[in-house]
Design a protein around this motif. Structure first.
Motif, mmCIF file in Angstrom:
data_model
loop_
_atom_site.group_PDB
_atom_site.id
_atom_site.type_symbol
_atom_site.label_atom_id
_atom_site.label_comp_id
_atom_site.label_asym_id
_atom_site.label_seq_id
_atom_site.Cartn_x
_atom_site.Cartn_y
_atom_site.Cartn_z
ATOM 1 N N TYR A 315 0.835 -1.197 0.000
ATOM 2 C CA TYR A 315 0.000 0.000 0.000
ATOM 3 C C TYR A 315 0.867 1.243 0.000
ATOM 4 C CZ TYR A 315 -4.976 0.947 0.109
ATOM 5 O OH TYR A 315 -6.277 1.237 -0.250
ATOM 6 N N GLY A 316 2.175 1.041 0.062
ATOM 7 C CA GLY A 316 3.088 2.187 0.084
ATOM 8 C C GLY A 316 2.845 3.066 1.286
ATOM 9 N N GLN A 317 2.538 2.474 2.462
ATOM 10 C CA GLN A 317 2.154 3.276 3.629
ATOM 11 C C GLN A 317 3.039 3.089 4.852
ATOM 12 O OE1 GLN A 317 -0.295 5.694 4.402
ATOM 13 N NE2 GLN A 317 -0.238 5.886 2.194
ATOM 14 N N LEU A 361 -4.855 -3.739 5.874
ATOM 15 C CA LEU A 361 -5.134 -3.251 4.515
ATOM 16 C C LEU A 361 -3.992 -3.608 3.562
ATOM 17 C CD1 LEU A 361 -6.751 0.302 4.763
ATOM 18 C CD2 LEU A 361 -7.721 -1.783 3.750
ATOM 19 N N ALA A 362 -2.772 -3.449 4.053
ATOM 20 C CA ALA A 362 -1.613 -3.752 3.192
ATOM 21 C C ALA A 362 -1.596 -5.237 2.857
ATOM 22 C CB ALA A 362 -0.331 -3.325 3.904
ATOM 23 N N VAL A 403 -6.874 6.506 2.076
ATOM 24 C CA VAL A 403 -5.628 6.079 2.730
ATOM 25 C C VAL A 403 -4.474 6.983 2.322
ATOM 26 C CG1 VAL A 403 -3.888 4.227 2.757
ATOM 27 C CG2 VAL A 403 -6.308 3.674 3.036
ATOM 28 N N THR A 404 -4.415 7.319 1.040
ATOM 29 C CA THR A 404 -3.224 7.976 0.495
ATOM 30 C C THR A 404 -3.291 9.492 0.498
ATOM 31 O OG1 THR A 404 -3.058 6.046 -0.950
ATOM 32 C CG2 THR A 404 -1.672 7.912 -1.530
ATOM 33 N N PHE A 405 -4.500 10.045 0.356
ATOM 34 C CA PHE A 405 -4.600 11.502 0.190
ATOM 35 C C PHE A 405 -5.354 12.203 1.307
ATOM 36 C CE2 PHE A 405 -2.388 11.167 -3.608
ATOM 37 C CZ PHE A 405 -2.925 10.191 -4.419
ATOM 38 N N THR A 406 -5.673 11.494 2.374
ATOM 39 C CA THR A 406 -6.330 12.172 3.503
ATOM 40 C C THR A 406 -5.693 11.669 4.796
ATOM 41 O OG1 THR A 406 -8.024 10.555 4.166
ATOM 42 C CG2 THR A 406 -8.492 11.898 2.202
ATOM 43 N N ARG A 407 -6.075 12.315 5.898
ATOM 44 C CA ARG A 407 -5.631 11.812 7.207
ATOM 45 C C ARG A 407 -6.807 11.174 7.920
ATOM 46 N NH1 ARG A 407 -2.864 14.726 11.535
ATOM 47 N NH2 ARG A 407 -2.903 12.587 12.366
ATOM 48 N N THR A 408 -7.779 10.676 7.122
ATOM 49 C CA THR A 408 -8.848 9.873 7.724
ATOM 50 C C THR A 408 -8.199 8.755 8.515
ATOM 51 O OG1 THR A 408 -10.183 10.274 5.743
ATOM 52 C CG2 THR A 408 -10.925 8.511 7.231
ATOM 53 N N ARG A 409 -8.614 8.583 9.768
ATOM 54 C CA ARG A 409 -8.002 7.513 10.558
ATOM 55 C C ARG A 409 -8.125 6.194 9.807
ATOM 56 N NH1 ARG A 409 -9.728 7.540 16.741
ATOM 57 N NH2 ARG A 409 -8.069 5.963 16.714
#
Ligand SMILES: Cc1cc2nc3c(=O)[nH]c(=O)nc-3n(C[C@H](O)[C@H](O)[C@H](O)COP(=O)(O)OP(=O)(O)OC[C@H]3O[C@@H](n4cnc5c(N)ncnc54)[C@H](O)[C@@H]3O)c2cc1C
Ligand SMILES: Cc1cnn(-c2ccc(OCc3ccccc3)c(C(=O)O)c2)c1-c1ccc(Cl)c(F)c1
Length: 470
Positions: A315-317, A361-362, A403-409
């Motif tokens: 997920y690149g996270q 998720l990953a 996941v990638t463009f917000t800081r939604t928990r």
């Protein structure tokens, strides 16, 4: 009189691990005025030649950028990264299909790992209240006395204490070993059957060999490859494949045969001879997923970054999540006025569900991509995501976007994703039901003239028979 003049003696925070999260964390604590000591097992990488065996570049996205912004590092790091505005999906036939990530400001950045680490270490040093201690390997730590034991490469030992110990010593954390000995400490680790290997696409006539502002992806179910651009106009490719398949390839010719079958367009880009050589340069590396809780012991020690939650890279996270750990911890420090006895338990309570969610998720992405995702399916899924988001922008937000463009928990993004899937499935069901009942109603209301249908069918049949007998 004396006490009001003399500033309160600021506590000492020991950060174990001077990697990406440890270095950034040190900036967060230094910014708060703590005396920060960073202990790093390696030599100063700013003097070292090459950092072997780590992923050479990484995808930096919103969460990570927000953390860098907090310590004034975002602009510097973003200026040294390459924006990737879309995925570029490579089909087996070599067709390249771009799928935008979203609006113009929604892009991820390819950043060089070693350079990022160096910049962060230099940022730590810029604070007057910090010290970097290289060649310091944490060997052990006592929860009772708080004493840490460090070993140097000359074999000498040092025993050091601190008011707070922050474990940022990565997926195989030495500090976490002390947690494992404690009752009610939950821990799980999973090595996946895939390994990864890095290859390089050199510049072509001094220019990027492929379009640079894309995350290049070759989805081949079990086998996947990605390529992220570098400032020197190379691309770093990461090939993901089961270890058993890596092991089946033992000669240069077998490498070429394999790439001809799965990634034919990559051969001229990497170069056949370079591919044969680089494939055997380093063995494939393992990928592990680590989940644990709680992240703290008393008011004395807390784990962050991969030391707390190593995630598979699908997920690149990983780094983005570790960087976000720093913001969340800092927000709680603000909330509880830096009272460690309140901050640490609250950090565990708030952050464990989110870090576990991104770990899941990953792993989900890994399983999903390995099982179903070839280039057609990848394109289909992402176009459906983008169309639904276009039609219902407030209702349907692609999971990757949250996941990638917000800081939604992270855990709330997962809950919303499940809710959205229910809405979509229900919507599809009612569309199908509507089509069925609508067409049935029309057929009953205006029954077709069966004779008109039968004759053409009979004629067609006779023609077929004549064709076969001729
Ligand atoms: C193939 C691959 C691709 C990835 N791609 C991405 C991506 O695109 N985007 C993303 O966000 N993340 C990505 N990640 C994840 C990312 O690399 C990690 O999440 C990130 O490096 C974690 O940082 P960290 O500081 O917690 O741990 P590390 O980077 O592992 O740093 C730990 C530090 O602690 C030091 N250390 C270890 N043990 C000791 C000890 N006993 N004493 C003292 N020091 C010690 C180490 O030398 C190191 O400097 C990827 C990972 C892999 C493997
Ligand atoms: C380094 C990095 C940064 N982000 N991503 C990423 C990951 C997954 C994605 O979709 C999953 C999906 C696609 C299609 C169907 C289901 C799920 C997307 C996307 O939507 O573009 C982007 C990666 C990455 C890392 C490893 C592999 Cl193997 C890979 F392909 C990409």
């Amino acid at each position: 009189e004396e006490s009001t003049r003399r500033p309160t003696k600021k506590k000492v925070v020991a950060v174990v691990g001077g990697g990406l999260v440890g270095a950034l964390n040190a900036c967060f604590f230094a910014k708060r005025g703590f005396n920060v000591e960073v202990y790093e097992i390696r030599e100063d990488i700013r003097q070292a030649k090459v950092v072997k065996g780590r992923s050479i570049n990484l995808a930096l996205s919103h969460r990570g950028r927000q953390a860098l912004k907090h310590v004034g590092m975002e602009e510097k790091i973003v200026s040294q990264g390459i924006p990737m505005h879309a995925r570029m999906i490579h089909s087996l036939k070599g067709k390249q299909s771009p799928i935008p990530y979203g609006k113009k400001d929604q892009y991820i950045l390819s950043v060089d790992r070693a350079n990022l680490n160096k910049e962060l270490l230099t940022a730590v040093e810029a604070f007057p209240n910090t010290k970097l201690n290289f060649d310091h390997k944490l060997q052990g730590w006592s929860a009772e006395t708080g004493l840490m034991t460090f070993v140097r490469s000359d074999g000498s030992k040092e025993q050091i204490n601190a008011d707070l110990i922050v474990g940022c010593d990565g997926a195989f954390s030495a500090l976490r070993k002390q947690f494992l000995r404690r009752s009610r400490f939950n821990y799980s680790q999973t090595y996946i059957p895939h390994g990864y290997m890095e290859l390089t696409i050199p510049p072509l006539n001094g220019e990027f060999a492929m379009k640079p502002n894309y995350l290049h992806i070759w989805p081949r179910n079990t086998f996947m490859m990605i390529a992220l651009p570098n400032m020197d106009k190379t691309f770093t490719c990461t090939l993901f494949m089961p270890f058993e398949d890596f092991e089946k390839i033992t000669t240069g010719d077998e490498v070429i045969t394999f790439f001809q079958k799965y990634f034919p367009d990559a051969i001229p880009l990497i170069g056949a001879d370079t591919l044969k050589r680089d494939y055997f340069r380093l063995p494939a590396q393992a990928m592990v997923s680590v989940k644990c809780s709680s992240y703290h012991i008393g008011d004395k020690c807390v784990l962050m970054g991969d030391a707390a939650h190593a995630v598979v890279p699908f997920y690149g996270q990983g780094m983005n999540a570790g960087f976000e750990d720093c913001i969340v911890f800092d927000e709680i420090m603000e909330l509880f006025n830096e009272d460690f006895s309140a901050v640490l338990p609250e950090y565990t309570r708030v952050r464990v569900p989110d870090d576990h969610a991104i770990a899941d998720l990953a792993m989900y992405n890994y399983v999903e991509m390995r099982a179903h995702v070839n280039s057609k399916w990848f394109l289909f899924r992402k176009h459906v995501d983008n169309i639904l988001h276009f039609l219902l922008p407030q209702t349907i937000i692609p999971l990757y976007t949250m996941v990638t463009f917000t800081r939604t928990r992270y855990h709330e993004a997962v809950e919303r994703w499940h809710w959205q899937n229910k809405v979509i499935n229900r919507g599809l069901f009612f569309c199908a039901a509507g089509a069925f009942f609508g067409s049935s109603y029309l057929l009953i209301k205006n029954p077709p003239d069966i004779d008109k249908l039968v004759v053409p069918a009979e004629k067609m049949w006779n023609r077929l028979v004549a064709l076969r007998t001729s």
